[in-house]
Motif scaffolding. Structure first.
Motif, PDB file in Angstrom:
ATOM      1  N   THR A  65       0.703  -1.213  -0.097  1.00  0.00           N
ATOM      2  CA  THR A  65      -0.012  -0.088   0.091  1.00  0.00           C
ATOM      3  C   THR A  65       0.847   1.103  -0.103  1.00  0.00           C
ATOM      4  OG1 THR A  65      -1.494  -1.341   1.373  1.00  0.00           O
ATOM      5  CG2 THR A  65      -1.961   1.062   0.976  1.00  0.00           C
ATOM      6  N   VAL A  66       1.993   1.252   1.051  1.00  0.00           N
ATOM      7  CA  VAL A  66       3.050   2.337   0.897  1.00  0.00           C
ATOM      8  C   VAL A  66       3.471   2.662  -0.416  1.00  0.00           C
ATOM      9  CG1 VAL A  66       5.021   3.273   1.847  1.00  0.00           C
ATOM     10  CG2 VAL A  66       3.221   2.089   3.183  1.00  0.00           C
ATOM     11  N   LEU A  67       4.000   1.526  -1.204  1.00  0.00           N
ATOM     12  CA  LEU A  67       4.460   1.533  -2.252  1.00  0.00           C
ATOM     13  C   LEU A  67       3.467   2.118  -3.506  1.00  0.00           C
ATOM     14  CD1 LEU A  67       6.692  -1.628  -2.597  1.00  0.00           C
ATOM     15  CD2 LEU A  67       7.750   0.775  -2.544  1.00  0.00           C
ATOM     16  N   GLY A  68       2.327   1.971  -3.203  1.00  0.00           N
ATOM     17  CA  GLY A  68       1.059   2.316  -4.224  1.00  0.00           C
ATOM     18  C   GLY A  68       1.332   4.083  -4.088  1.00  0.00           C
ATOM     19  N   VAL A  69       0.975   4.390  -2.733  1.00  0.00           N
ATOM     20  CA  VAL A  69       1.148   5.671  -2.506  1.00  0.00           C
ATOM     21  C   VAL A  69       2.090   6.393  -2.937  1.00  0.00           C
ATOM     22  CG1 VAL A  69       0.701   7.611  -0.701  1.00  0.00           C
ATOM     23  CG2 VAL A  69      -0.376   5.368  -0.402  1.00  0.00           C
ATOM     24  N   LEU A  70       3.466   5.855  -2.583  1.00  0.00           N
ATOM     25  CA  LEU A  70       4.756   6.472  -3.011  1.00  0.00           C
ATOM     26  C   LEU A  70       5.001   6.443  -4.619  1.00  0.00           C
ATOM     27  CD1 LEU A  70       7.485   5.019  -0.583  1.00  0.00           C
ATOM     28  CD2 LEU A  70       6.587   7.536  -0.757  1.00  0.00           C
ATOM     29  N   GLY A  71       4.234   5.558  -5.229  1.00  0.00           N
ATOM     30  CA  GLY A  71       4.376   5.496  -6.830  1.00  0.00           C
ATOM     31  C   GLY A  71       3.510   6.611  -7.256  1.00  0.00           C
ATOM     32  N   SER A  72       2.383   6.770  -6.953  1.00  0.00           N
ATOM     33  CA  SER A  72       1.832   7.910  -7.348  1.00  0.00           C
ATOM     34  C   SER A  72       2.331   9.290  -6.990  1.00  0.00           C
ATOM     35  CB  SER A  72       0.387   8.128  -6.504  1.00  0.00           C
ATOM     36  OG  SER A  72      -0.555   6.994  -7.068  1.00  0.00           O
ATOM     37  N   SER A 149      -4.635   4.626  -5.553  1.00  0.00           N
ATOM     38  CA  SER A 149      -6.028   5.238  -5.717  1.00  0.00           C
ATOM     39  C   SER A 149      -6.020   6.454  -4.530  1.00  0.00           C
ATOM     40  CB  SER A 149      -7.122   4.523  -5.944  1.00  0.00           C
ATOM     41  OG  SER A 149      -7.425   3.684  -4.906  1.00  0.00           O
ATOM     42  N   LEU A 150      -5.585   6.035  -3.454  1.00  0.00           N
ATOM     43  CA  LEU A 150      -5.481   7.017  -2.390  1.00  0.00           C
ATOM     44  C   LEU A 150      -4.644   8.046  -2.633  1.00  0.00           C
ATOM     45  CD1 LEU A 150      -6.254   7.753   0.678  1.00  0.00           C
ATOM     46  CD2 LEU A 150      -4.103   6.510   1.407  1.00  0.00           C
ATOM     47  N   GLY A 151      -3.507   7.782  -3.107  1.00  0.00           N
ATOM     48  CA  GLY A 151      -2.295   8.892  -3.532  1.00  0.00           C
ATOM     49  C   GLY A 151      -3.272   9.574  -4.610  1.00  0.00           C
ATOM     50  N   ALA A 152      -3.659   9.053  -5.817  1.00  0.00           N
ATOM     51  CA  ALA A 152      -4.005   9.826  -7.065  1.00  0.00           C
ATOM     52  C   ALA A 152      -5.295  10.714  -6.386  1.00  0.00           C
ATOM     53  CB  ALA A 152      -4.562   8.774  -7.817  1.00  0.00           C
ATOM     54  N   SER A 153      -6.260  10.041  -5.510  1.00  0.00           N
ATOM     55  CA  SER A 153      -7.392  10.791  -5.272  1.00  0.00           C
ATOM     56  C   SER A 153      -6.777  12.157  -4.462  1.00  0.00           C
ATOM     57  CB  SER A 153      -8.279  10.017  -4.213  1.00  0.00           C
ATOM     58  OG  SER A 153      -8.747   8.717  -4.831  1.00  0.00           O
ATOM     59  N   ALA A 154      -6.164  11.871  -3.396  1.00  0.00           N
ATOM     60  CA  ALA A 154      -5.771  13.100  -2.818  1.00  0.00           C
ATOM     61  C   ALA A 154      -4.820  14.174  -3.654  1.00  0.00           C
ATOM     62  CB  ALA A 154      -4.547  12.657  -1.734  1.00  0.00           C
ATOM     63  N   PRO A 204      -2.854  14.281 -13.872  1.00  0.00           N
ATOM     64  CA  PRO A 204      -2.937  13.393 -14.829  1.00  0.00           C
ATOM     65  C   PRO A 204      -1.979  12.369 -14.641  1.00  0.00           C
ATOM     66  CG  PRO A 204      -2.698  15.297 -15.882  1.00  0.00           C
ATOM     67  CD  PRO A 204      -2.708  15.640 -14.551  1.00  0.00           C
ATOM     68  N   THR A 205      -0.792  12.594 -14.149  1.00  0.00           N
ATOM     69  CA  THR A 205       0.372  11.572 -13.719  1.00  0.00           C
ATOM     70  C   THR A 205      -0.064  10.768 -12.717  1.00  0.00           C
ATOM     71  OG1 THR A 205       1.625  13.828 -13.202  1.00  0.00           O
ATOM     72  CG2 THR A 205       2.885  12.359 -14.517  1.00  0.00           C
ATOM     73  N   ALA A 206      -0.396  11.292 -11.576  1.00  0.00           N
ATOM     74  CA  ALA A 206      -0.891  10.351 -10.555  1.00  0.00           C
ATOM     75  C   ALA A 206      -2.057   9.609 -10.780  1.00  0.00           C
ATOM     76  CB  ALA A 206      -1.068  11.179  -9.321  1.00  0.00           C
ATOM     77  N   ASP A 207      -2.916  10.307 -11.595  1.00  0.00           N
ATOM     78  CA  ASP A 207      -4.197   9.580 -12.025  1.00  0.00           C
ATOM     79  C   ASP A 207      -4.118   8.389 -13.107  1.00  0.00           C
ATOM     80  OD1 ASP A 207      -6.921   8.962 -12.634  1.00  0.00           O
ATOM     81  OD2 ASP A 207      -7.261  11.100 -13.339  1.00  0.00           O
ATOM     82  N   GLY A 208      -3.054   8.821 -14.049  1.00  0.00           N
ATOM     83  CA  GLY A 208      -2.707   7.931 -15.126  1.00  0.00           C
ATOM     84  C   GLY A 208      -1.988   6.633 -14.229  1.00  0.00           C
ATOM     85  N   PHE A 209      -1.065   7.065 -13.330  1.00  0.00           N
ATOM     86  CA  PHE A 209      -0.429   5.778 -12.484  1.00  0.00           C
ATOM     87  C   PHE A 209      -1.478   4.815 -11.867  1.00  0.00           C
ATOM     88  CE2 PHE A 209       1.970   4.055  -9.052  1.00  0.00           C
ATOM     89  CZ  PHE A 209       3.002   3.487  -9.558  1.00  0.00           C
ATOM     90  N   GLU A 210      -2.277   5.551 -11.514  1.00  0.00           N
ATOM     91  CA  GLU A 210      -3.603   4.793 -10.564  1.00  0.00           C
ATOM     92  C   GLU A 210      -4.389   3.897 -11.613  1.00  0.00           C
ATOM     93  OE1 GLU A 210      -7.920   5.064  -9.215  1.00  0.00           O
ATOM     94  OE2 GLU A 210      -6.786   5.793 -10.894  1.00  0.00           O
ATOM     95  N   THR A 211      -4.753   4.672 -12.559  1.00  0.00           N
ATOM     96  CA  THR A 211      -5.649   3.952 -13.488  1.00  0.00           C
ATOM     97  C   THR A 211      -4.992   2.663 -14.096  1.00  0.00           C
ATOM     98  OG1 THR A 211      -6.550   6.051 -14.148  1.00  0.00           O
ATOM     99  CG2 THR A 211      -7.063   4.390 -15.679  1.00  0.00           C
ATOM    100  N   TYR A 212      -3.806   2.789 -14.616  1.00  0.00           N
ATOM    101  CA  TYR A 212      -2.940   1.727 -15.236  1.00  0.00           C
ATOM    102  C   TYR A 212      -2.961   0.424 -14.043  1.00  0.00           C
ATOM    103  CZ  TYR A 212      -2.115   4.073 -19.492  1.00  0.00           C
ATOM    104  OH  TYR A 212      -2.331   4.452 -20.894  1.00  0.00           O
ATOM    105  N   GLY A 213      -2.610   0.623 -12.893  1.00  0.00           N
ATOM    106  CA  GLY A 213      -2.428  -0.130 -11.836  1.00  0.00           C
ATOM    107  C   GLY A 213      -3.822  -0.753 -11.641  1.00  0.00           C
ATOM    108  N   VAL A 214      -4.837  -0.001 -11.245  1.00  0.00           N
ATOM    109  CA  VAL A 214      -6.124  -0.615 -10.639  1.00  0.00           C
ATOM    110  C   VAL A 214      -6.939  -1.557 -12.087  1.00  0.00           C
ATOM    111  CG1 VAL A 214      -8.316   0.046  -9.893  1.00  0.00           C
ATOM    112  CG2 VAL A 214      -6.396   1.441  -9.130  1.00  0.00           C
TER     113      VAL A 214
END
Lengths: 745, 77
Positions: A65-72, A149-154, A204-214
């Protein structure tokens, strides 16, 4: 120019660091729920079999989960860095007599961000697939997706509020004081530039990252749940990821080819349509992607077990994915019909404004948004039907199941979403084009380079060309308009995946419901239109989408009020430029309201998701489908109305050259209305939908277990009561998101 | 019979409920084999990592190119 760009970057850094702190707090809350779920409530197989102790299992999920947030967060940071380098360089390149570099540098920056994002994402996901033990990989993927998606939403919500407070604050001064865009005397301009990065680039970068992952996680979970046999599952997962990997290659290849063609065609041109090379890139990439999809599918699926189970599977799946890829190329074309400076809709907005003033500007822009939602909605329906038609031809066994179980259409829709994203880095690149062009124009104005004594000779001596300031300015303005258009084209693609991807994710919970048999002998699954909880769920979803649009725009409105008030009081028109302290004060106002708005919004999303999940699982699933559908249309409407307003203003400024006229004033009003429409509410809906879905799935599973437990020993199900508590908390924050955010006088 | 079925179902419940999204078992990718490329899925994706790293390098290269584009530091701010 370097100084201006550096000031922007420094301000961005301060903003991102503040966001980082906020993310830590949010993670602590979400992390607690994840820990409670995996630590106490669920019974992971890996723990039950004694392969790993429970604390270690929980730590593993939390780590992902942390890696997901950090990625975004990390890709967002990279995006800001490259954009603040590219903006000044584009601006300087505009001084050369040829407009080519004005287009090529922002696109190059976009490709760089796009590639980095996709590659980091893929490496993380492949790592889970290959090296995390199978029993833990599923939970790791879920943790990773929630983190992303937490990171991207915020980042989307706060950035969207921030950028538009600043934008409106700076823009309204044009009408009040009759000053130009990016006038250095306006203390709102630095905040505006920061906002362009904090919102339009980070978003868009955070959102894109999240979209591809999810979307990836959704497809993996579908394959595991619906396809029988580990060999088939493994083959399909490898096939999906092989295509994703090749997408990196396809995008680089298309970009390089397009770059060569554009260079040959336009490098020497004195004038060309800035949208053309981007359009060419999108089409070229989509065609190459489709070819690669068929090629790889043939290579990997045309022989072996899957082919004998379902002859011709490779081309059937490729056709479904191609439906998505074609949609991703057609959606930009459709978007252009509503938002491009040359489109009839934008012309109509300008015409309406000439006699009708701001009222008709606003109406005409809303019309563009409404029509775009209709046409794009129909386009998606058509292409999803194409996918459906293909799976309807699949072989059905005596159990009524295909190779993809009883619901192959859901898998087909998931693959369409996958196809949507087939152009990966290129979609992100054309989206990131906008903030760079926008900033480049601002850097040019702020630097006031043309007023420096002897600058012409200096540039000639140091760089070997004679700068043309007039033409440079014109090119930057025109390019900004192309940026606006393409920013509008990527939004529907991302939000489109939210709907289709969410459907696939919800599928997991639907299967759980279907397999849960109550003591009455009935399955828990009851998603039919005759079931009242389904209808109520649909209604609730609509309500929440409208609340969200209102709450996010309210934060912008109050913040903008403060910013305008401050700027009006402190602007010094007799000075050369604004005081740096005043500029910082505007940035502070933006940050303050962005954070206040975000707190309320998150508190509501968090509590309502839990509340609805605890009420009733069928209600909750319907709610999730509903926010996805309502969200899709609300987002398309808002994004394209906003795009039309923005470009109508550009037409007046660049093509008609009527700055300062009543017509211009009317279109500026339209643009400021469109600002929170397109860059705050519409764009945040995608990560919000995904976050609700993912986070809600965990809550729904807890609720189902409680329901089953109560059913089997005849006790009262406490779920709905817990739901009521969360509902009360949520409603309290809904109340606060308006009444607590009112303009204080 | 129906009663018996539902009792069995009720006994199986904890297991069914746990077999949810959060407890997906990802298959070992070595179980897939692709004749056309002569390797299993695990090795195939390992090779894929090389392409990804190349893509990453291309992205970073573009970043460095942009960083080195000419720029004047002359401005009055």
């Amino acid at each position: 120019m370097l100084d201006v760009a550096n000031t922007i970057y420094e301000t961005c850094k301060t903003y991102l660091l503040q966001q980082g702190k906020f993310l830590v707090i949010l993670f602590a809350i979400i992390g607690a729920v994840i820990a409670a779920y995996f630590g106490f409530l669920s019974e992971p197989t890996a723990v039950k079999n004694g392969e790993i102790s429970r604390p270690l299992f929980v730590i593993n999920v939390l780590l992902w989960t942390v890696l997901g947030v950090l990625g975004s967060y990390g890709v967002a940071w990279f995006g800001i860095r490259i954009n603040t380098l590219a903006n000044a360089r584009t601006s300087f390149a505009a001084l050369r007599n040829k407009p080519y570099s004005v287009m090529s540098i922002p696109l190059q920056a976009g490709m760089s961000v796009g590639l980095l994002l996709i590659c980091v994402e893929l490496i993380m996901m492949i790592f889970i697939l290959l090296f995390v033990p199978g029993d833990m990989a599923g939970a790791s993927f879920v943790g990773f997706a929630i983190g992303e998606s937490l990171g991207a939403s915020a980042l989307r919500i706060a950035g969207g509020i921030f950028t538009k407070i600043a934008d409106i604050g700076a823009d309204l001064m044009k009408i009040v004081f009759k000053i130009g865009e990016d006038d250095p005397r306006n203390p709102g301009v630095i905040a505006d530039c920061t906002g362009d990065n904090a919102g339009d680039s980070v978003g868009p970068t955070a959102d894109g990252f999240e979209t591809y992952g999810v979307t990836g996680v959704a497809l993996i979970s579908f394959i595991i749940l619906a396809v029988t046999g580990a060999e088939f599952q493994a083959s399909l997962i490898v096939w999906i990821f092989a295509m994703r990997v090749l997408m990196v290659f396809t995008s680089v290849f298309s970009y390089v080819v397009n770059e060569k063609i554009s260079h040959a065609r336009y490098a020497m041109a004195d004038h060309f349509n800035f949208e053309q090379p981007l359009t060419n890139l999108v089409w070229l990439t989509s065609l190459v992607s489709i070819a690669v999809t068929y090629g790889v599918s043939y290579l990997l699926l045309a022989n072996g077990g899957l082919e004998s189970a379902e002859p011709g599977l490779w081309w059937k799946l490729s056709t479904i994915i191609s439906c998505g890829t074609i949609a991703a190329a057609l959606i930009p074309e459709f978007t252009k019909a509503f938002t491009s400076a040359k489109s009839r809709h934008v012309q109509e907005v300008v015409n309406a404004s000439r006699e009708g003033g701001a009222s008709l500007t606003i109406l005409s822009g809303m019309i563009a948004g409404n029509f775009s939602a209709f046409w794009k909605g129909m386009l998606m329906v058509a292409l999803m039907s194409g996918a459906l038609f293909t799976v309807n031809g699949l072989h059905v066994n005596e159990m009524g199941e295909t190779i993809f179980g009883a619901y192959p259409a859901i898998f087909a829709f998931g693959l369409v979403a996958f196809g949507f994203l087939g152009m990966g880095p290129v979609t992100i690149a054309v989206d990131s084009y906008g903030p760079v062009t926008d900033n480049a124009q601002s850097v040019f104005e702020l630097s006031r380079i043309e007023q420096i004594k002897g600058i012409k000779e200096e540039v000639k001596r140091d760089f070997g060309f004679e700068p043309d300031f007039e033409k440079g300015k014109h090119n930057l303005e025109e390019n900004d308009s192309a940026g606006n258009t393409f920013k509008a084209t990527a939004k529907p693609v991302l939000i489109g995946t939210a709907v289709i991807g969410a459907t696939t994710m919800i599928f997991a919970i639907i299967l759980v419901l279907k397999n849960t048999i109550l003591t009455s002998g009935q399955s828990l699954l009851n998603i039919q239109l005759t079931d009242p909880s389904v209808i109520l769920g649909f209604m609730t979803g609509g309500a929440v989408v409208y609340w969200f649009s209102g709450a996010s725009m309210q934060a912008v409105t109050t913040g903008a009020y403060r910013a305008v008030e401050f700027i009006k009081k402190n602007i010094r028109l007799d000075k050369e430029e604004a005081d740096i302290e005043d500029s910082k004060a505007v940035v502070k106002i933006c940050t303050q309201y962005a954070q206040a708005g975000m707190w309320n919004i998150f508190a509501v999303i968090f509590s309502l998701t839990l509340a609805f999940a605890f009420f009733d699982p069928n209600f909750f699933v319907s709610y999730l489908i509903s926010i996805a559908v309502f969200g899709l249309f609300q987002a398309m409407y808002m994004a394209n109305a906003g795009g039309a307003w923005d470009n109508a203003k550009k037409v007046v400024e660049v093509d008609l050259k009527e700055k300062g006229s009543p017509l211009h004033d009317a279109t500026v009003v339209g643009d400021t209305v469109g600002d929170p429409y397109k860059d705050t509410s519409s764009v945040a809906l995608n990560p919000i939908i995904k976050f609700s879905t993912l986070f809600g799935l965990l809550a729904a599973e807890i609720s189902i277990e409680m329901l089953v437990h109560a059913d089997s020993n005849g006790s009262t199900n406490l779920g709905p009561y817990i739901g009521l508590v969360f509902l009360a908390i949520g409603l309290n924050f809904v109340y606060k998101s308006f009444y607590g955010m009112r303009i204080k006088r | 019979m129906r009663r018996l079925l539902s009792i069995t179902a009720a006994m199986l419940l904890p297991w069914v409920a746990a077999a949810s999204e959060a407890d997906l078992k990802v298959p070992d990718l070595r179980q897939s084999y692709f004749d056309s490329v002569g390797m299993n899925g695990h090795s195939l994706l390992l090779w894929g990592i090389i392409i990804i790293v190349l893509g990453l390098a291309f992205g970073i290269w573009q970043f460095l190119l942009i960083k080195n584009y000419p720029l004047t530091d002359r401005c009055s701010m």
